[in-house]
Design a protein around this motif. Structure first.
Motif, short mmCIF file in Angstrom:
data_model
loop_
_atom_site.label_atom_id
_atom_site.label_comp_id
_atom_site.label_asym_id
_atom_site.label_seq_id
_atom_site.Cartn_x
_atom_site.Cartn_y
_atom_site.Cartn_z
N SER A 188 0.75 -1.15 0.06
CA SER A 188 -0.25 -0.16 0.08
C SER A 188 0.91 1.25 -0.09
O SER A 188 0.39 2.64 -0.10
N TYR A 189 2.11 1.21 -0.10
CA TYR A 189 2.96 2.33 0.12
C TYR A 189 2.99 3.11 -1.16
O TYR A 189 3.03 2.62 -2.35
N GLN A 190 2.93 4.50 -0.91
CA GLN A 190 3.07 5.42 -2.19
C GLN A 190 4.33 6.07 -2.25
O GLN A 190 4.65 6.77 -3.14
N SER A 191 5.06 6.20 -1.06
CA SER A 191 6.20 6.92 -0.99
C SER A 191 7.06 6.21 0.02
O SER A 191 6.66 5.50 0.85
N ALA A 192 8.44 6.62 0.02
CA ALA A 192 9.46 5.91 0.76
C ALA A 192 9.33 6.41 2.56
O ALA A 192 9.31 5.70 3.25
N HIS A 246 12.24 1.17 11.18
CA HIS A 246 13.24 0.22 11.53
C HIS A 246 12.57 -1.02 10.55
O HIS A 246 12.98 -2.13 10.82
N CYS A 247 12.04 -0.75 9.42
CA CYS A 247 12.03 -1.76 8.71
C CYS A 247 13.11 -2.27 7.75
O CYS A 247 14.17 -1.55 7.53
N ARG A 248 13.22 -3.23 7.31
CA ARG A 248 14.27 -3.68 6.37
C ARG A 248 14.53 -3.41 5.12
O ARG A 248 13.46 -3.56 4.38
N VAL A 249 15.79 -2.82 4.55
CA VAL A 249 15.90 -2.23 3.18
C VAL A 249 17.03 -2.92 2.54
O VAL A 249 17.99 -2.94 3.33
N ASN A 304 18.51 8.67 6.23
CA ASN A 304 18.70 9.73 7.21
C ASN A 304 18.20 11.25 7.05
O ASN A 304 17.92 12.01 7.75
N ARG A 305 18.34 11.46 5.74
CA ARG A 305 17.69 12.70 5.41
C ARG A 305 16.13 12.96 5.45
O ARG A 305 15.68 13.84 5.73
N LEU A 306 15.65 11.59 5.28
CA LEU A 306 14.40 11.59 5.68
C LEU A 306 13.77 11.45 6.90
O LEU A 306 12.51 11.49 7.32
N ASP A 307 14.90 11.40 7.70
CA ASP A 307 14.56 11.09 9.03
C ASP A 307 13.73 9.69 9.60
O ASP A 307 12.99 9.98 10.53
N LEU A 308 13.94 8.88 8.52
CA LEU A 308 13.21 7.70 8.95
C LEU A 308 14.42 6.54 8.99
O LEU A 308 15.21 6.03 8.32
N PRO A 309 14.38 5.99 10.43
CA PRO A 309 15.30 5.03 10.70
C PRO A 309 14.90 3.65 10.14
O PRO A 309 13.88 3.10 10.36
#
Length: 216
Positions: free
Chosen positions: A104-108, A114-117, A130-135
């Motif tokens: 269902s994701y529309q953007s990062a 803390h999901c795995r990438v 880090n720029r997105l401030d999303l760990p």
């Protein structure tokens, strides 16, 4: 005499075509029966090394090659101490975030914390999130990165995309683009600064052979 590091894989044929247009013929690398990793041009004015894309900037940085052709994605990931000279205008692709098409994701930004990438571009991915401030938890993979979301090992991937066909065939979709990438001409910094072996003359010839000169 100059030495040029050339990348195996998708950038090789265009690299050889460009160099041939300025009088340096390394077409033997395109012969499937050839096993040589170092060859001279016909006039013995230059030689070429055939190396992995990832290793091109290493050979240039350590002075075993005065010039090299490598994807911008590698330069962003490895940050080698080399002189960035020209955008060679081939090898167009982009580094993107992708997920399963059924998600269902529309953007990062919608990815859970803390999901795995999964990716082989660890530094680029870390900087981006880090720029997105999303760990997120980066999972280093160096082949078949698409299997990460397919198997459920990762929620997303960061990988190079050219046509998007591989993503489509594996039921994945792009969410966001980190940056565009093309082949770049790089040089050993000291050799470039001192113009050893008339290096600047070769650089000028290569630049003149491009459809439109673009300095990196």
């Amino acid at each position: 005499m100059i030495t040029i590091a050339l990348p195996k894989g998708g950038l090789l044929s265009d690299s050889i075509r460009l160099l041939k247009s300025v009088g340096l013929d390394f077409s033997a690398f395109l012969d499937s029966s050839n096993r040589q990793l170092e060859i001279w041009d016909a006039n013995h004015t230059a030689k070429a090394l055939l190396v992995r894309n990832y290793d091109v900037p290493v050979y240039v940085e350590y002075g075993q090659a005065q010039l090299g052709i490598v994807g911008y994605d590698i330069l962003r990931e490895k940050r080698p101490q080399v002189a960035h000279l020209l955008d060679l205008q081939f090898g167009h692709c982009r580094l993107s975030v992708a997920v399963r098409a059924a998600s269902s994701y529309q953007s990062a930004l919608e990815l859970p914390a803390h999901c795995r990438v999964a990716t082989k571009f660890v530094q680029c991915a870390n900087e981006y999130f880090n720029r997105l401030d999303l760990p997120v938890d980066i999972v280093p993979l160096y082949g078949s990165v698409e299997l990460g979301p397919i198997t459920g090992m990762s929620e997303a991937i960061v990988d190079l995309v050219a046509t998007g066909r591989t993503l489509t065939e594996n039921n994945l979709v792009e969410l966001d683009k980190l940056f565009d990438s093309t082949a770049r001409l790089i040089a050993h910094p000291l050799s470039y600064r001192l113009n050893r072996d008339h290096l600047q003359a070769w650089i000028n010839r290569i630049e003149a052979a491009l459809p439109t000169a673009i300095v990196s």
